[in-house]
Design a protein around this motif. Structure first.
Motif, mmCIF file in Angstrom:
data_model
loop_
_atom_site.group_PDB
_atom_site.id
_atom_site.type_symbol
_atom_site.label_atom_id
_atom_site.label_comp_id
_atom_site.label_asym_id
_atom_site.label_seq_id
_atom_site.Cartn_x
_atom_site.Cartn_y
_atom_site.Cartn_z
ATOM 1 N N ALA A 100 0.819 -1.212 0.000
ATOM 2 C CA ALA A 100 0.000 0.000 0.000
ATOM 3 C C ALA A 100 0.853 1.262 0.000
ATOM 4 O O ALA A 100 0.931 1.995 -0.984
ATOM 5 N N GLY A 101 1.504 1.549 1.135
ATOM 6 C CA GLY A 101 2.273 2.786 1.249
ATOM 7 C C GLY A 101 3.362 2.925 0.209
ATOM 8 O O GLY A 101 3.512 3.990 -0.407
ATOM 9 N N ARG A 102 4.136 1.857 -0.020
ATOM 10 C CA ARG A 102 5.235 1.925 -0.978
ATOM 11 C C ARG A 102 4.758 2.206 -2.400
ATOM 12 O O ARG A 102 5.294 3.117 -3.054
ATOM 13 N N PRO A 103 3.787 1.470 -2.936
ATOM 14 C CA PRO A 103 3.331 1.795 -4.293
ATOM 15 C C PRO A 103 2.706 3.187 -4.394
ATOM 16 O O PRO A 103 2.837 3.858 -5.422
ATOM 17 N N MET A 104 2.046 3.649 -3.337
ATOM 18 C CA MET A 104 1.490 4.998 -3.355
ATOM 19 C C MET A 104 2.612 6.036 -3.432
ATOM 20 O O MET A 104 2.533 7.022 -4.184
ATOM 21 N N LEU A 105 3.683 5.798 -2.662
ATOM 22 C CA LEU A 105 4.828 6.708 -2.674
ATOM 23 C C LEU A 105 5.485 6.742 -4.055
ATOM 24 O O LEU A 105 5.898 7.807 -4.537
ATOM 25 N N GLU A 106 5.556 5.593 -4.706
ATOM 26 C CA GLU A 106 6.179 5.530 -6.030
ATOM 27 C C GLU A 106 5.382 6.315 -7.061
ATOM 28 O O GLU A 106 5.957 6.894 -7.995
ATOM 29 N N ALA A 118 -0.531 11.492 -0.203
ATOM 30 C CA ALA A 118 -1.491 10.598 -0.856
ATOM 31 C C ALA A 118 -2.122 9.717 0.218
ATOM 32 O O ALA A 118 -1.422 9.172 1.076
ATOM 33 N N THR A 119 -3.439 9.585 0.191
ATOM 34 C CA THR A 119 -4.138 8.718 1.133
ATOM 35 C C THR A 119 -5.094 7.809 0.365
ATOM 36 O O THR A 119 -5.620 8.194 -0.682
ATOM 37 N N VAL A 120 -5.290 6.620 0.907
ATOM 38 C CA VAL A 120 -6.307 5.712 0.373
ATOM 39 C C VAL A 120 -7.035 5.077 1.547
ATOM 40 O O VAL A 120 -6.426 4.409 2.389
ATOM 41 N N VAL A 121 -8.331 5.319 1.601
ATOM 42 C CA VAL A 121 -9.190 4.692 2.601
ATOM 43 C C VAL A 121 -9.809 3.451 1.961
ATOM 44 O O VAL A 121 -10.417 3.542 0.890
ATOM 45 N N ARG A 122 -9.648 2.311 2.603
ATOM 46 C CA ARG A 122 -10.204 1.076 2.040
ATOM 47 C C ARG A 122 -11.292 0.514 2.942
ATOM 48 O O ARG A 122 -11.105 0.356 4.153
ATOM 49 N N TYR A 123 -12.416 0.202 2.306
ATOM 50 C CA TYR A 123 -13.478 -0.566 2.940
ATOM 51 C C TYR A 123 -13.449 -1.962 2.327
ATOM 52 O O TYR A 123 -13.737 -2.131 1.134
ATOM 53 N N TYR A 124 -13.082 -2.949 3.119
ATOM 54 C CA TYR A 124 -12.925 -4.313 2.620
ATOM 55 C C TYR A 124 -14.275 -4.906 2.233
ATOM 56 O O TYR A 124 -15.250 -4.808 2.981
ATOM 57 N N LYS A 128 -10.446 -11.311 -1.015
ATOM 58 C CA LYS A 128 -9.021 -11.003 -0.938
ATOM 59 C C LYS A 128 -8.462 -10.738 -2.335
ATOM 60 O O LYS A 128 -8.792 -11.440 -3.288
ATOM 61 N N LEU A 129 -7.589 -9.722 -2.424
ATOM 62 C CA LEU A 129 -7.025 -9.348 -3.720
ATOM 63 C C LEU A 129 -5.639 -9.922 -3.959
ATOM 64 O O LEU A 129 -5.158 -9.896 -5.092
ATOM 65 N N GLY A 130 -4.994 -10.422 -2.916
ATOM 66 C CA GLY A 130 -3.622 -10.888 -3.075
ATOM 67 C C GLY A 130 -2.663 -9.706 -3.110
ATOM 68 O O GLY A 130 -3.061 -8.553 -3.329
ATOM 69 N N ALA A 131 -1.373 -9.976 -2.914
ATOM 70 C CA ALA A 131 -0.379 -8.901 -2.852
ATOM 71 C C ALA A 131 -0.348 -8.085 -4.140
ATOM 72 O O ALA A 131 -0.361 -6.850 -4.110
ATOM 73 N N GLY A 132 -0.324 -8.767 -5.262
ATOM 74 C CA GLY A 132 -0.284 -8.060 -6.545
ATOM 75 C C GLY A 132 -1.521 -7.218 -6.779
ATOM 76 O O GLY A 132 -1.446 -6.088 -7.270
ATOM 77 N N GLY A 133 -2.674 -7.758 -6.415
ATOM 78 C CA GLY A 133 -3.918 -7.022 -6.587
ATOM 79 C C GLY A 133 -3.978 -5.787 -5.703
ATOM 80 O O GLY A 133 -4.487 -4.738 -6.113
ATOM 81 N N LEU A 134 -3.435 -5.915 -4.486
ATOM 82 C CA LEU A 134 -3.409 -4.762 -3.586
ATOM 83 C C LEU A 134 -2.491 -3.661 -4.114
ATOM 84 O O LEU A 134 -2.836 -2.477 -4.087
ATOM 85 N N VAL A 135 -1.325 -4.056 -4.593
ATOM 86 C CA VAL A 135 -0.398 -3.072 -5.162
ATOM 87 C C VAL A 135 -1.065 -2.308 -6.302
ATOM 88 O O VAL A 135 -0.990 -1.073 -6.387
ATOM 89 N N ARG A 136 -1.727 -3.046 -7.188
ATOM 90 C CA ARG A 136 -2.406 -2.390 -8.318
ATOM 91 C C ARG A 136 -3.529 -1.480 -7.840
ATOM 92 O O ARG A 136 -3.713 -0.370 -8.350
ATOM 93 N N ALA A 137 -4.287 -1.925 -6.843
ATOM 94 C CA ALA A 137 -5.424 -1.144 -6.356
ATOM 95 C C ALA A 137 -4.973 0.164 -5.723
ATOM 96 O O ALA A 137 -5.524 1.234 -6.013
ATOM 97 N N TYR A 138 -3.962 0.094 -4.866
ATOM 98 C CA TYR A 138 -3.491 1.316 -4.206
ATOM 99 C C TYR A 138 -2.791 2.237 -5.199
ATOM 100 O O TYR A 138 -2.917 3.463 -5.117
ATOM 101 N N THR A 139 -2.063 1.666 -6.138
ATOM 102 C CA THR A 139 -1.437 2.478 -7.189
ATOM 103 C C THR A 139 -2.497 3.196 -8.006
ATOM 104 O O THR A 139 -2.403 4.402 -8.261
ATOM 105 N N ASP A 140 -3.516 2.454 -8.431
ATOM 106 C CA ASP A 140 -4.554 3.032 -9.290
ATOM 107 C C ASP A 140 -5.379 4.094 -8.566
ATOM 108 O O ASP A 140 -5.798 5.082 -9.167
ATOM 109 N N ALA A 141 -5.610 3.900 -7.275
ATOM 110 C CA ALA A 141 -6.405 4.877 -6.524
ATOM 111 C C ALA A 141 -5.718 6.236 -6.493
ATOM 112 O O ALA A 141 -6.347 7.286 -6.677
#
Length: 223
Positions: A100-106, A118-124, A128-141
């Motif tokens: 989450a934090g690292r891909p957002m920083l990038e 940059a902030t991302v609020v997530r409502y689960y 489960k998205l898996g590690a790769g899915g989470l990276v993509r989601a936080y990056t895209d947000a």
């Protein structure tokens, strides 16, 4: 001190490719944002509410993160990333480390931003998205929010104190107005002391111009 101006039309990527500006000898400009921008994504039933916010420092950023936790008390995660010079940082807030934090920083780094949170609020949503899915989601947000953000170039500013004879004051003030520099302070004692604010890259030329203007009588102190 940093001032702000509208960025040139050339994108950072094109600037980097400019043969007249080799990587080792040219520094790319940095940008902040004109205003906060939000974007929301729905990915496999999870809500990702992204935001990018211009901030002065880490304290201001943490105040905004605390505000989000108050506004979204039922959120599963409130992740953040901050680029603010030596005060930068990030948080996965319970998500798997590095997702989450690292891909957002990038994303912020990719856009040559500074002084931006940059902030991302997530409502689960139960899937489960898996590690790769989470990276993509936080990056895209964050990237989606930035698509609608107006960037403003940050310009390093300096102060220059001019200690001069009274006989030179009028012509110095005329020169300051002519150049468009900001007169931040003026004091009158045995001599007149004027303090101006100007872009850092104009400092050397300004000092030479003032020496010429006063025939070397002015004492100059940049700070």
């Amino acid at each position: 001190m940093i001032a702000e101006r509208q960025p040139a039309a050339m994108s950072p990527a094109r600037l980097l490719a400019n043969p007249a500006c080799p990587r080792k000898s040219c520094q790319l400009p940095t940008y902040t944002l004109a205003a906060a921008v939000h974007a929301e994504l729905n990915i496999r039933k999870s809500r990702f509410i992204g935001a990018v916010v211009p901030v002065e420092n880490r304290d201001t950023a943490m105040t905004e993160v605390h505000r989000l936790r108050t506004v979204h008390p039922d959120a599963t995660h409130v992740c953040w990333a901050l680029l603010a010079g030596g005060q930068s940082g990030m948080s996965d807030d319970g998500e798997p480390s590095g997702t989450a934090g690292r891909p957002m920083l990038e994303v912020l780094r990719h856009h040559n931003l500074d002084g931006v949170l940059a902030t991302v609020v997530r409502y689960y949503g139960g899937i489960k998205l898996g590690a790769g899915g989470l990276v993509r989601a936080y990056t895209d947000a964050v990237a989606t929010a930035l698509q609608h953000a107006q960037r403003i170039e940050r310009i390093a500013q300096r102060h220059l104190t001019i200690d001069a004879d009274y006989a030179d004051e009028a012509r110095i003030r005329h020169w300051i107005a002519q150049q468009g520099h900001v007169l931040a302070d003026s004091q009158h004692g045995m001599r007149v002391t004027l303090t101006i604010v100007l872009p850092q890259d104009a400092l050397d030329a300004a000092q030479q111009a003032l020496r010429d203007l006063t025939h070397g009588r002015a004492v100059l102190a940049p700070h």
